[in-house]
Enzyme design. Structure first.
Site, PDB file in Angstrom:
ATOM      1  CG  PHE B 120      31.556 -20.645 -41.177  1.00 14.37           C
ATOM      2  CD1 PHE B 120      32.021 -21.689 -40.403  1.00 14.37           C
ATOM      3  CD2 PHE B 120      31.227 -20.889 -42.497  1.00 14.37           C
ATOM      4  CE1 PHE B 120      32.161 -22.969 -40.944  1.00 14.37           C
ATOM      5  CE2 PHE B 120      31.360 -22.162 -43.052  1.00 14.37           C
ATOM      6  CZ  PHE B 120      31.820 -23.189 -42.274  1.00 14.37           C
ATOM      7  CD  GLN B 233      31.911 -19.629 -52.161  1.00 16.74           C
ATOM      8  OE1 GLN B 233      31.287 -20.568 -51.685  1.00 16.74           O
ATOM      9  NE2 GLN B 233      31.834 -18.412 -51.680  1.00 16.74           N
ATOM     10  CG  HIS B 235      35.456 -23.985 -49.818  1.00 15.77           C
ATOM     11  ND1 HIS B 235      36.550 -24.118 -49.002  1.00 15.77           N
ATOM     12  CD2 HIS B 235      34.378 -23.931 -49.002  1.00 15.77           C
ATOM     13  CE1 HIS B 235      36.145 -24.149 -47.735  1.00 15.77           C
ATOM     14  NE2 HIS B 235      34.833 -24.037 -47.712  1.00 15.77           N
ATOM     15  CG  LEU B 249      34.428 -28.306 -48.491  1.00 17.21           C
ATOM     16  CD1 LEU B 249      34.920 -27.279 -49.490  1.00 17.21           C
ATOM     17  CD2 LEU B 249      32.951 -28.107 -48.214  1.00 17.21           C
ATOM     18  CD  GLU B 252      34.345 -20.199 -44.454  1.00 14.47           C
ATOM     19  OE1 GLU B 252      33.951 -20.613 -45.557  1.00 14.47           O
ATOM     20  OE2 GLU B 252      34.058 -19.078 -44.014  1.00 14.47           O
ATOM     21  NE  ARG B 308      33.088 -20.768 -47.834  1.00  9.49           N
ATOM     22  CZ  ARG B 308      32.066 -21.617 -47.812  1.00  9.49           C
ATOM     23  NH1 ARG B 308      31.304 -21.759 -48.877  1.00  9.49           N
ATOM     24  NH2 ARG B 308      31.804 -22.324 -46.729  1.00  9.49           N
ATOM     25  CG  HIS B 374      32.178 -25.053 -52.298  1.00  4.13           C
ATOM     26  ND1 HIS B 374      32.017 -26.380 -51.968  1.00  4.13           N
ATOM     27  CD2 HIS B 374      31.546 -24.346 -51.320  1.00  4.13           C
ATOM     28  CE1 HIS B 374      31.313 -26.460 -50.842  1.00  4.13           C
ATOM     29  NE2 HIS B 374      30.996 -25.259 -50.440  1.00  4.13           N
ATOM     30  NE  ARG B 409      27.325 -20.774 -50.944  1.00  3.90           N
ATOM     31  CZ  ARG B 409      27.850 -21.549 -49.980  1.00  3.90           C
ATOM     32  NH1 ARG B 409      27.609 -21.302 -48.715  1.00  3.90           N
ATOM     33  NH2 ARG B 409      28.618 -22.573 -50.308  1.00  3.90           N
TER      34      ARG B 409
END
Lengths: 255, 614, 278
Positions: B120, B233, B235, B249, B252, B308, B374, B409
């Site tokens: 990730f 954040q 995404h 979404l 990832e 991200r 996100h 994050r």
């Protein structure tokens, strides 16, 4: 338009598509099969046309058979020899998980189609006699599968034309018939359970895992096996019957 | 109006991963515990988490350990993290994951029968325990079943909107049953907020209706501190087309499993956006990036898996430079890089989602993706070890709490955050409830709040709450989005004031029984209050760092890098200050490295190519 | 990609009412390309009926909140595309019918949560001697199918056993609960016994395997074939199969195996040493 609380839950369904089509087709096809096999099974004639034996009459267990497989029953048996063995495939099909789905829907209307109301008020499913018997499907599987040995024997015999190897349309039909019946048996839900489905962990049990995986693959098409084998059994009997009655002649090559 | 009353030691608000884990812990320690949630049990936003739970189990790469995870988390957060939270998180995440397995969770396996881990963004090693691309579902169902089996009381479809206080300390909470509209108040020695974020203030978001900032607003109202509310954040990958699914979404995990981002010219553009801060860890050729999936020792990570914030800004820049797709996104291609059955096995719900909602077969075509709001890294300021907020008796865990993730994050760190700090919050709340006398819930307070719930019915307002909400979303999307500017933020604050005035005139039709119009009218207050905290904090922080990018201050500023922006409510107004971050102890600083993020970030305002490579 | 490019107006009939009764009300709203039924319901809410009650959360088929019946078919509204319907086709949306209506499209689904409380929980066997848990992909895959369940309760809605026979709710838990029970029963680590409960308390025998649950499952779980029928087979072995019964008797009486391996003996297995703490 106000309705009562009960009506809210039991108001008529809103399906506008052809939901009745599937149950109708099942009633027609299954009904035709049952009527035909009652006639063909009771009539007791025209079930053998050398070297073809109708699958409805195999194994032929009476000494009175035109072509006895195992004459276990003496000549006192005057009725159709099909009656002696009909219970086995019948029990297998009647208790089959797939056929249960289909006849509960099409004949019992419980329910006729998804989200369409049950026809009757009370319902106890398979918790009471006689439906409790459905739980013995695995025994029906074992007996019906045992009978397949005779049908394979008949199918190989169908290539033997008085000691000469040959291929007739009937030979192919009989081979296809037993292959489909075997597919139907091997794709059975109970068999899938018996070969490995009862385990919670397959690790270190690779044979049972392989058998179970294989049964899973076949099982995904159980409905297809059920219908094709049903239609081909009836067709095979009909074909042999028409040959025996002299209506048709069997195209064949004998070497 | 009658108010239904209940008394508990610990009331947990929210039944996502953090709330459930907190309640399980509090209950196990003998505290009389209730879980109160706005939706049905098991529908909380955790269920949407796809990729996995980050935990240095070391099952796939034995080189991995908590120290590497700690380093990745701190660097990914651009060093704005609360170091102690990041440390506890990295150390305890493996135990929390294994605990889920004790409760029946079934993660995908390695050949040795251990938990399989996947790659990730921002993680040095394949680290995410996962179940295909539906890890959140596995986690929430496991926690839900365990909580139900433990016999914890659950109040479903029940919205708690205000904290009841006794002097300085928390004494309970009050709200309403969504189904009946009846009011309900809890007296509690301790309240754990696990209400998630505030995504519904934005138009393009991966968040559900529940994300209205309730916990943040309640804490603010009760006098608690918030920190770093500007850290939101985006995404990088969400669906962009059709319009009605914009923002949903795209995990990832697609990139973790080999997918790559391309612009409309077919270039793998991420190679142009590698910041110096991550250069040593990131591949600079396509060959090395592709080889990294198989051999992590001799190759560096693909830039498709940069943190991200970097990827979202890069996509934003590509689209602004005219290299985007027809519908304003970029391409995410796994079809040409992995076999179809691999894609279907690893990413079943992505396959399903694109097939059903966009008529796109991701095993044959590239996906069109773009950024979506996100997550919010900012939130309630908490003590690292106990998850205690600055108001006695109040605890916060999960997205609603702040500090753990700093300015950005990393993917996968959220689910582990929920478990680690959910447990700590539940434990601390239970222990606090044992050593503290029962507080007194003041009837006058309860009565005053009851009046506020009734107000939308009684004032005969004419404003449509849905229209106000839509305008709020437009405002935040346009003016407090990925790239921010002073004048736009000021404009946003002015609009928020007008929206607040209109929200006070929002009218409601119908009865109290399951009335979404009424619920939204009440939610607007929270949404606007938290939006204001975000916009004000964004105005204060004059630098670009992580989830906060200022076009007028496009570089990270080391000065700002050591400060939290603190938001408090005093006398009905928001008061913002800055306070120094707790300093990282020497031995941990050595793990992180001495370099700091320093260069200009891609704001898309000029055709500048970051990293000097075109 | 097939997308409609021109916005059109859609007409939709939405059932409105409460426990005392109700009726279909028709609304007309503009439709955008790619819209799903839930989008239209939201648009109706925003422009015509602000108090229209509907449950939803993720809007991506992952949470299972927006269950309803669209033209009589149990569906997730968020996964039912408007372009499935011909232009001008009448679209009727109503609440699920197995559960009492609270308001409009929202029903009281507490039946499911009450039944869930009666399921004996997961009880794992001891860890491996090294303190780890090992499970293998071939073993977890079967159960992972059941864990895909998003608890939309569409299977409970369509199941005629409770949909058409309110009385059966006492003695029958419905397909969702059988999926849950199958997941626990087939879990490679679980040691709890549930088979008798599945027959007696959860009423597995009421299921006549008409497979509607499988047809409506938005997660494509083969509920009937992979959960219910294998459970039925396990119940047969434990309860109906005379040969299995006889074998159990012989094994229990036989001198060759004084301590038969069974779920009960597993419970009392010696605890393994704790893993070394990190």
């Amino acid at each position: 338009m106000a309705t009562t609380a009960v009506d809210v839950r039991h108001r008529p369904h809103e399906r506008k598509d052809l939901w009745w089509l599937e149950p109708t087709v099942i009633v027609v096809v299954l009904g035709l099969f049952v009527l035909y096999s009652i006639y063909a099974g009771l009539v007791g004639t025209n079930y053998y046309y050398d070297p073809y034996l109708s699958p409805l009459y195999s194994p032929c267990l009476s000494a009175n058979c035109v072509h006895p497989t195992l004459p276990l029953i003496g000549t006192y048996w005057n009725l159709s020899p099909a009656i002696l063995i009909v219970a086995f495939p019948l029990a297998f099909r009647v208790t089959c998980y797939y056929y249960r789905r289909s006849y509960y829907r099409a004949f019992f209307w419980s329910p006729p189609a998804c989200a369409v109301p049950d026809a009757r008020k009370g319902y106890a499913g398979e918790t009471r006699f006689p439906f409790l018997i459905q739980n013995l499907h695995r025994y029906a599987l074992i007996f019906a599968t045992a009978l397949l040995i005779f049908l394979w024997w008949d199918a190989f015999g169908a290539f033997n034309f008085n000691g000469h190897f040959g291929v007739g349309f009937g030979s192919i039909l009989m081979l296809a018939n037993v292959a489909l019946l075997s597919g139907y048996s091997l794709s059975c839900h109970s068999l899938r359970y018996l070969v490995g489905g009862y385990l919670d962990s397959f690790h270190g049990k690779s044979l049972r895992f392989r058998l179970w995986s294989w049964a899973n693959t076949l099982n995904a098409r159980h409905a297809r096996w059920a219908w094709t084998s049903l239609i081909v059994v009836a067709s095979t009997d009909l074909y042999i019957r028409l040959l025996a009655m002299g209506v048709l002649t069997d195209p064949r090559i004998v070497f | 109006m009658d108010v239904e009353r209940h008394e508990y030691d610990v009331v947990v608000i929210g039944a996502g991963g953090a709330g459930l884990r907190a309640a399980i812990e509090a209950h196990a320690l003998g505290a009389k515990t209730a879980i109160v949630c706005k939706s049905l049990l098991g529908k909380a936003h955790t269920v949407m988490a796809e990729g996995g739970i980050a935990a240095a189990l070391g099952n796939v790469w034995p080189e991995d350990n908590w120290k590497v995870h700690f380093r990745d988390t701190m660097r990914g957060g651009k060093l704005l993290n609360n170091w102690r939270m990041a440390q506890l998180h990295a150390q305890e995440a493996p135990d929390r994951v294994l605990e889920l397995e004790e409760w029946g969770a079934l993660f995908d396996r390695t050949n040795d029968g251990l938990i399989l881990q996947r790659d990730f963004g921002g993680h040095r090693y394949a680290r995410l325990a996962h179940v295909g691309d539906r890890t959140g579902l596995e986690m929430i169902r496991t926690l839900q079943d365990h909580a139900v089996a433990s016999g914890i009381d659950v109040f479903m479809e029940c919205t708690l909107r205000h904290l009841i206080t006794d002097g300085q300390r928390v004494a309970g909470a009050i709200g309403y049953w969504r189904q009946s509209g009846g009011l309900i108040a809890f007296g509690a020695k301790a309240v754990v907020l696990a209400t998630g974020g505030v995504g519904k203030a934005w138009k393009v978001t991966s968040n559900s209706w529940e994300y209205t900032g309730d916990g943040i607003a309640m804490a603010l109202e009760a006098g608690a501190d918030l920190i770093d509310m500007e850290m939101t954040q985006f995404h990088p990958t969400a669906m962009v087309w059709p319009l009605s699914v914009r923002g949903i979404l795209v995990t990832e995990g697609v990139r973790g499993d080999g997918g790559t981002l391309k612009n409309s010219k077919g270039d793998r553009f991420m190679f142009k956006y590698i910041p110096d801060f991550f250069r040593a860890d990131t591949a600079d050729t396509e060959r090395e990036a592709d080889a990294w999936y198989e051999d992590k020792k001799n190759n560096r990570r693909t830039p498709d898996l940069l943190p991200r914030d970097e990827v979202a800004r890069a996509i934003n820049t590509e689209v602004k430079a005219g290299r985007g797709t027809e519908h304003g996104g970029v391409f995410l291609d796994i079809a040409s890089r992995r076999p179809a059955d691999y894609i279907r096995r690893r990413l079943p719900s992505m396959y399903h989602q694109f097939k059903e909602l966009a008529d796109v077969d991701i095993t044959k075509e590239a996906m069109e993706v773009g950024p979506t709001l996100h997550y919010i890294m900012g939130g309630i300021r908490v003590d690292a070890d106990t998850a205690a907020a600055t108001v006695p008796g109040l605890y916060a865990a999960g997205e609603v709490a702040a500090g753990m993730h700093g300015a950005n994050r990393l993917g996968g760190n959220s689910l582990s955050d929920l478990l680690v700090f959910g447990k700590r919050a539940g434990q601390a709340a239970a222990e606090y409830s044992k050593r503290t006398p029962a507080p007194r819930a003041d009837d006058a307070q309860v009565g005053a709040y009851a009046q506020r719930f009734a107000a939308p019915f009684e004032r005969g307002g004419t404003e449509n709450p849905y229209a106000i909400h839509a305008e709020l979303q437009d405002t935040m999307q346009e003016l407090v989005g990925i790239i921010r500017r002073r004048d736009e933020l000021e404009e946003a604050l002015a609009r928020l004031e007008r929206l607040r005035a209109r929200a006070a005139r929002a009218g409601v039709k119908g009865s109290r029984v399951y009335n979404p119009g009424w619920h939204l009218a009440l939610d607007l207050e929270n949404l606007i209050a938290v939006s204001e905290a975000v916009a004000r904090s964004a105005l204060v922080r004059e630098e670009s760092r992580g989830g906060h990018t200022r076009e007028d201050f496009p570089k990270p500023d080391p000065e700002w890098g050591s400060k939290n922006v603190v938001t408090r409510r005093r006398d009905g107004r928001l008061v913002l200050t800055t306070e120094p971050l707790p300093p990282v102890p020497g031995e941990l600083r050595a793990l992180i490295g001495d370099d700091k993020p320093g260069e200009k970030v891609a704001t898309g305002s000029e055709p500048a190519i970051v990293g000097g490579k075109e | 990609m097939t997308t409609e490019t021109v916005a059109r107006e859609v007409r939709m009939k939405v059932w409105r009412g409460d426990a005392t009764g109700g009726e279909f009300v028709e609304f007309a709203v503009p439709s955008d390309p790619g819209m799903v039924v839930l989008d239209v319901v939201h648009r109706i809410q925003a422009t015509h009926a602000p108090d229209l009650a509907v449950r939803w959360n993720c809007k991506a088929g992952k949470c299972g909140s927006c269950s309803a019946e669209v033209n009589g078919h149990p569906k997730l509204m968020c996964m039912t595309r408007m372009n499935e319907f011909a232009p001008g086709e009448e679209i009727a949306v109503s609440p699920v019918k197995s559960f009492p209506v609270i308001k409009d499209l929202v029903t009281d689904v507490s039946f499911n949560y009450e039944k869930a409380k009666t399921v004996p929980p997961f009880k794992p066997k001891p860890k491996d001697p090294d303190g780890k848990r090992r499970m293998y992909q071939e073993d977890v895959e079967r159960v992972q199918e059941f864990h895909k369940c998003i608890e939309c309760f569409l299977c409970q809605d369509v199941c005629h056993v409770i949909r058409d026979h309110e009385d059966n709710k006492r003695s029958f838990s419905g397909p969702r609960m059988f999926v849950r029970l199958a997941a626990l029963e087939m879990h490679p680590l679980d040691t709890n016994e549930r088979i008798d409960l599945i027959r007696a308390q959860h009423g597995l025998g009421y299921c006549n395997i008409t497979k509607c649950c499988t047809e409506v499952c938005p997660e494509d779980i083969h509920i009937t074939d992979n959960a219910i029928i294998p459970l039925k087979e396990r119940v047969v072995t434990a309860h109906y199969d005379p040969l299995a019964w006889a074998l159990r008797r012989i094994r229990r009486a036989g001198p060759a195996s004084p301590a038969p391996p069974g779920p009960q003996s597993k419970e009392f297995a010696a605890p393994t040493p704790k893993p070394p703490s990190a």
